[in-house]
Design a protein around this motif. Sequence first.
Motif, short mmCIF file in Angstrom:
data_model
loop_
_atom_site.label_atom_id
_atom_site.label_comp_id
_atom_site.label_asym_id
_atom_site.label_seq_id
_atom_site.Cartn_x
_atom_site.Cartn_y
_atom_site.Cartn_z
N ALA A 1 0.54 6.79 -8.46
CA ALA A 1 -0.73 6.71 -7.73
C ALA A 1 -1.85 6.77 -8.75
O ALA A 1 -1.99 7.75 -9.46
N MET A 2 -2.58 5.68 -8.84
CA MET A 2 -3.67 5.64 -9.80
C MET A 2 -4.96 6.02 -9.10
O MET A 2 -5.41 5.34 -8.19
N LYS A 3 -5.51 7.12 -9.55
CA LYS A 3 -6.79 7.55 -8.99
C LYS A 3 -7.85 7.19 -10.00
O LYS A 3 -7.97 7.84 -11.04
N ALA B 1 7.99 1.40 -14.40
CA ALA B 1 7.55 2.04 -13.16
C ALA B 1 6.66 1.01 -12.48
O ALA B 1 5.49 0.87 -12.80
N LEU B 2 7.26 0.25 -11.57
CA LEU B 2 6.58 -0.94 -11.08
C LEU B 2 5.84 -0.74 -9.77
O LEU B 2 5.11 -1.62 -9.35
N LYS B 3 6.06 0.39 -9.13
CA LYS B 3 5.34 0.60 -7.87
C LYS B 3 4.06 1.35 -8.15
O LYS B 3 4.09 2.46 -8.66
N VAL B 4 2.97 0.73 -7.82
CA VAL B 4 1.67 1.32 -8.11
C VAL B 4 0.86 1.36 -6.83
O VAL B 4 0.97 0.49 -5.98
N LEU B 5 0.09 2.41 -6.71
CA LEU B 5 -0.79 2.52 -5.55
C LEU B 5 -2.18 2.82 -6.07
O LEU B 5 -2.38 3.80 -6.79
N TYR B 6 -3.13 1.96 -5.73
CA TYR B 6 -4.51 2.28 -6.08
C TYR B 6 -5.04 3.17 -4.98
O TYR B 6 -5.33 2.69 -3.88
N THR B 7 -5.17 4.42 -5.27
CA THR B 7 -5.64 5.34 -4.24
C THR B 7 -7.07 5.00 -3.84
O THR B 7 -7.93 4.84 -4.69
N SER B 8 -7.29 4.87 -2.56
CA SER B 8 -8.65 4.65 -2.09
C SER B 8 -8.81 5.33 -0.74
O SER B 8 -7.85 5.70 -0.08
#
Lengths: 188, 155
Positions: free
Chosen positions: B116-118, B140-147
């Motif tokens: 989770a990229m904040k 690590a290919l699953k990324v979430l742009y936290t918004s």
Amino acid sequence: MARKKRNAGEVNAGSMADIAFLLLIFFLVTTTIASDKGLAIRLPPKQDPNEPPPEVKFNERNIFKVLLNSQDAMLVEGEPMDNTDQLKEKVKEFVLNYDRNPELSESPLDAVVSFKTDRGTGYEKFIEVYDELKGAYYEIYAAELGITAELVRNINDAEPSVQDRYDELRKKIPMQISIAEPSKTGGN
Amino acid sequence: MSKFKKKTSASQEIPTSALPDIIFMLLFFFMVTTVLRETDLLVLQRIPKAEQLSKLEKKSLVSYIYIGQPKETDRYGSEPKIQVNDVLIEPEGIVQFVNQEKDKLSEAERDQITMAMKVDKEAKMGIVSDVQQELRNANALKVLYTSVPEANVQM
């Protein structure tokens, strides 16, 4: 002399509830339940250095280009666009073209939305545009399934029949948003 | 006929003596289940708004990467930096961090790890994409742009 018996040794417990309530409300208010929501994305796997990068054969018409420069200005299919209002509609039109307009995609399977930024592009703008691109696809799915886009995004808790239809649909209209590596402008 | 006046001995009050205990139970429940933020944020975090959000499914698979301008600009400068677990790192350290996080997970879940990229609004895409390249290297290919959700105007 009848002496009154005094009830001694009792604490007044009535206010205890109030104290507990106060504490409880304090905790309720200050607790932030960490709910993580965000835009999910799957990165492409690392390239094998021993293998040349795969040949990409794409017709120009099958690529929907969105560029963001370091000034946060947007270029969509070669034309400047000031705000993201029409982006969703444009993407939908492009994806669901089915070979009608020779300028747009041949079929949803071939359609790729390419999104490229500069190193100096602001993250906020990036999220705004990426949000629109994803939104366009979700709205397409929603229209096909006859449910709201909100439901499509949380499809995991939907009933199996909808889930199956959704999986079928994803095969027919895959969400192909490619985020290219940024060019080295305006950033460090 | 007052001789036979019935005495109603049943009192009309609900006993409230158990109320504090109930409230205390609730209180303890909240105290126990509350997760306080265990990392001290060293970078600014103004999370951008977005609409097309998806939820994370399993909390245990998530690791956080914070990117933003350092709060202590006199110590770290004003360029956006990357923070993981209480320390600021350079992009080169991402692979090591991911591997540490992967070691905590079981074998089957390793490739399910989600980052989770904040990221702060003011950060530039350059640093974000550097981190992404490193994540690709670390597999690590699953990324979430936290918004955070924005108020939805249209229905």
